[in-house]
Design a protein around this motif. Sequence first.
Motif, PDB file in Angstrom:
ATOM      1  N   ASP A 199       0.754  -1.390  -0.095  1.00  0.00           N
ATOM      2  CA  ASP A 199      -0.462   0.065   0.018  1.00  0.00           C
ATOM      3  C   ASP A 199       0.828   1.035  -0.290  1.00  0.00           C
ATOM      4  N   ALA A 200       1.639   1.363   0.748  1.00  0.00           N
ATOM      5  CA  ALA A 200       2.623   2.439   0.978  1.00  0.00           C
ATOM      6  C   ALA A 200       3.508   2.544  -1.295  1.00  0.00           C
ATOM      7  N   GLU A 201       4.017   1.639  -0.936  1.00  0.00           N
ATOM      8  CA  GLU A 201       3.998   1.393  -3.163  1.00  0.00           C
ATOM      9  C   GLU A 201       2.806   2.525  -3.725  1.00  0.00           C
ATOM     10  N   THR A 202       2.104   1.186  -3.798  1.00  0.00           N
ATOM     11  CA  THR A 202       0.904   1.780  -4.265  1.00  0.00           C
ATOM     12  C   THR A 202       0.884   3.725  -3.522  1.00  0.00           C
ATOM     13  N   PHE A 203       0.752   4.061  -2.721  1.00  0.00           N
ATOM     14  CA  PHE A 203       0.112   5.237  -2.381  1.00  0.00           C
ATOM     15  C   PHE A 203       1.410   6.571  -3.216  1.00  0.00           C
ATOM     16  N   ALA A 204       2.458   6.081  -3.136  1.00  0.00           N
ATOM     17  CA  ALA A 204       3.966   6.753  -3.497  1.00  0.00           C
ATOM     18  C   ALA A 204       3.742   6.821  -5.119  1.00  0.00           C
ATOM     19  N   SER A 205       2.753   6.199  -5.922  1.00  0.00           N
ATOM     20  CA  SER A 205       3.689   5.686  -6.803  1.00  0.00           C
ATOM     21  C   SER A 205       2.268   6.445  -8.535  1.00  0.00           C
ATOM     22  N   TRP A 206       1.184   6.458  -6.862  1.00  0.00           N
ATOM     23  CA  TRP A 206       0.304   7.461  -7.606  1.00  0.00           C
ATOM     24  C   TRP A 206       0.685   8.741  -6.993  1.00  0.00           C
ATOM     25  N   GLU A 207       1.532   9.413  -6.420  1.00  0.00           N
ATOM     26  CA  GLU A 207       2.662  10.585  -5.991  1.00  0.00           C
ATOM     27  C   GLU A 207       1.652  11.207  -4.634  1.00  0.00           C
ATOM     28  N   VAL A 208       0.780  11.005  -4.489  1.00  0.00           N
ATOM     29  CA  VAL A 208      -0.089  10.608  -3.214  1.00  0.00           C
ATOM     30  C   VAL A 208       1.061  11.781  -2.400  1.00  0.00           C
ATOM     31  N   ASP A 209       0.223  13.233  -1.097  1.00  0.00           N
ATOM     32  CA  ASP A 209       1.732  13.722  -0.326  1.00  0.00           C
ATOM     33  C   ASP A 209       1.356  13.324   0.628  1.00  0.00           C
ATOM     34  N   MET A 210       0.007  12.524   1.257  1.00  0.00           N
ATOM     35  CA  MET A 210      -0.089  12.771   2.621  1.00  0.00           C
ATOM     36  C   MET A 210      -0.814  11.509   2.448  1.00  0.00           C
ATOM     37  N   LEU A 211      -1.128  10.903   3.899  1.00  0.00           N
ATOM     38  CA  LEU A 211      -1.601   9.528   3.969  1.00  0.00           C
ATOM     39  C   LEU A 211      -2.356   9.966   5.956  1.00  0.00           C
ATOM     40  N   LYS A 212      -2.915   9.437   5.861  1.00  0.00           N
ATOM     41  CA  LYS A 212      -4.310   9.623   7.102  1.00  0.00           C
ATOM     42  C   LYS A 212      -4.823   8.231   7.135  1.00  0.00           C
ATOM     43  N   PHE A 213      -4.322   7.390   8.623  1.00  0.00           N
ATOM     44  CA  PHE A 213      -4.282   5.986   8.667  1.00  0.00           C
ATOM     45  C   PHE A 213      -4.652   6.170   9.966  1.00  0.00           C
ATOM     46  N   ASP A 214      -5.823   5.266   9.780  1.00  0.00           N
ATOM     47  CA  ASP A 214      -6.861   5.055  10.707  1.00  0.00           C
ATOM     48  C   ASP A 214      -7.230   3.675  11.426  1.00  0.00           C
ATOM     49  N   GLY A 215      -7.725   3.512  12.098  1.00  0.00           N
ATOM     50  CA  GLY A 215      -7.236   2.584  12.961  1.00  0.00           C
ATOM     51  C   GLY A 215      -8.852   1.403  13.540  1.00  0.00           C
ATOM     52  N   CYS A 216      -9.652   1.563  12.478  1.00  0.00           N
ATOM     53  CA  CYS A 216     -10.224   0.547  13.060  1.00  0.00           C
ATOM     54  C   CYS A 216     -10.378  -1.155  12.945  1.00  0.00           C
ATOM     55  N   TYR A 217     -10.869  -2.150  12.747  1.00  0.00           N
ATOM     56  CA  TYR A 217     -10.935  -3.161  12.772  1.00  0.00           C
ATOM     57  C   TYR A 217     -10.120  -4.070  12.721  1.00  0.00           C
ATOM     58  N   SER A 218      -9.423  -3.266  14.240  1.00  0.00           N
ATOM     59  CA  SER A 218      -7.646  -3.959  14.572  1.00  0.00           C
ATOM     60  C   SER A 218      -7.621  -3.958  16.080  1.00  0.00           C
ATOM     61  N   ASN A 219      -6.342  -4.908  16.678  1.00  0.00           N
ATOM     62  CA  ASN A 219      -6.030  -4.523  17.828  1.00  0.00           C
ATOM     63  C   ASN A 219      -4.923  -3.689  18.285  1.00  0.00           C
ATOM     64  N   SER A 220      -5.093  -4.215  19.758  1.00  0.00           N
ATOM     65  CA  SER A 220      -3.793  -3.043  19.978  1.00  0.00           C
ATOM     66  C   SER A 220      -2.432  -3.757  19.507  1.00  0.00           C
ATOM     67  N   THR A 221      -2.033  -4.893  19.730  1.00  0.00           N
ATOM     68  CA  THR A 221      -0.496  -5.865  18.791  1.00  0.00           C
ATOM     69  C   THR A 221      -0.893  -5.269  17.723  1.00  0.00           C
ATOM     70  N   GLU A 222      -1.629  -5.592  17.193  1.00  0.00           N
ATOM     71  CA  GLU A 222      -1.532  -4.915  15.646  1.00  0.00           C
ATOM     72  C   GLU A 222      -1.484  -3.830  14.997  1.00  0.00           C
ATOM     73  N   LYS A 223      -2.072  -3.058  15.862  1.00  0.00           N
ATOM     74  CA  LYS A 223      -1.448  -1.475  15.553  1.00  0.00           C
ATOM     75  C   LYS A 223      -0.003  -0.793  15.954  1.00  0.00           C
ATOM     76  N   ALA A 224       0.078  -1.587  17.101  1.00  0.00           N
ATOM     77  CA  ALA A 224       1.854  -1.245  17.647  1.00  0.00           C
ATOM     78  C   ALA A 224       3.025  -1.660  16.545  1.00  0.00           C
ATOM     79  N   LEU A 225       2.150  -2.796  15.990  1.00  0.00           N
ATOM     80  CA  LEU A 225       3.633  -3.300  14.642  1.00  0.00           C
ATOM     81  C   LEU A 225       3.276  -2.511  13.991  1.00  0.00           C
ATOM     82  N   GLY A 226       1.911  -2.015  13.033  1.00  0.00           N
ATOM     83  CA  GLY A 226       1.444  -1.378  11.929  1.00  0.00           C
ATOM     84  C   GLY A 226       1.669  -0.357  12.154  1.00  0.00           C
ATOM     85  N   TYR A 227       2.223   0.769  12.927  1.00  0.00           N
ATOM     86  CA  TYR A 227       1.925   2.495  12.818  1.00  0.00           C
ATOM     87  C   TYR A 227       3.366   2.586  12.359  1.00  0.00           C
TER      88      TYR A 227
END
Length: 410
Positions: free
Chosen positions: A143-171
């Motif tokens: 997804d990061a590579e996809t957004f960069a290929s689109w030349e996006v300038d900002m990503l808002k990364f929300d947190g629905c449908y995951s748990n605390s451990t996944e967030k601690a790894l994913g962010y």
Amino acid sequence: MHLTSLCLLLTLMGLCWCLDNGLVRTPPMGWMTWQRYRCNIDCKSDPDNCISENLIKIMADEMADSGWRDLGYVYVCIDDCWSQKQRDSNGRLQPDPERFPSGMKALADYVHAKGLKLGIYSDMGNYTCGGYPGTTLDTIKTDAETFASWEVDMLKFDGCYSNSTEKALGYPKMSEALNATGRPILYSCSWPAYEGGLPPKVNYTQLGSICNMWRNYDDIDDSWDSVLDIIEWYAKNQDVLQPAAGPGRWNDPDMLITGDFGLSYEQSKSQLAIWAILAAPLIMSNDLRAISQDAKDLLQNRLLIYINQDSLGKQGSLISRIGNLEVWKRELINGQYALAVLNKGTDGLPRPYSTNLGLLNVTQCTDGYKLYNVFEKEYLGMFTSSTPIIIRVNPTGVIFLFLRPVSYIP
């Protein structure tokens, strides 16, 4: 696994997840779809207000042509509900082809041609909050590579449908992945808002090393009650929040709703003044086509923006309460200050407030200070430490003052 143990494990593993994009040394400014347009995907019956490339292009045109861009409002941000319900055959997120027929790269090109920047949304979880495909741990790099290929300038990364451990790894992992693309992408993290916004569940030192800005608290709604709730939460927890903010790393109390339906003129001034005191991102969510002249004048107030964009990057704080009056103060560069006196009351007449610079602990310049009323665009005169400052504050309103040392040399 507890978050502290997890962070220690990641450190021992030798992973270095340090944000290194050099962006937003002052709070970002722009516009976002969510508060005003939510997840409106009904382009057949409501083509002018649905989440689509048409809406983004219209707002980009408004921002370029109506003075917003030139004042610093440069991010045009798509929130949730932009994608197809399924990833493509290569596992990549794709925009809905009916609502974004030109594709995201073409939309980014359009926005960039206007001198603006494009923001996009994803979610650290199985689904976005609106039920669209989320970004799971195994799709972060894609997804990061996809957004960069689109030349996006900002990503808002929300947190629905995951748990605390996944967030601690994913962010942190998304921060690393965005850096690895080589494209500077402003990284807005919603992580703390899903963990209560406070230590020990939230590590603001870590956040400041991986994110450019972060949502601390609940979503804003189009109401004064919502704005006031956010203000009071920031006041209650300012000793934790204030040190976390600075150039390139900002607390985000959420979008500006000035120009929508829920705030009066006085309440709009109050939100803007406190957001400026908090060194908060100024991200509007409104209809720039239909915004009133009064709302536009408030949002385009040059002195308000000057205060918000102060390069010292120091978040202000609540310094006193007197009944329903709150006094907020922010230290600015070169000995300047901003002062907001907020009246939370709703009981009739404007409320009087009297003070002086000595009581406010603004005494560094012995020659005194020049005072300006920000919203009235009025010079109030030169004040020494003992000169009385006497004002009256309207119910649910604010008096916003700018203080500049007499000895100030631009």
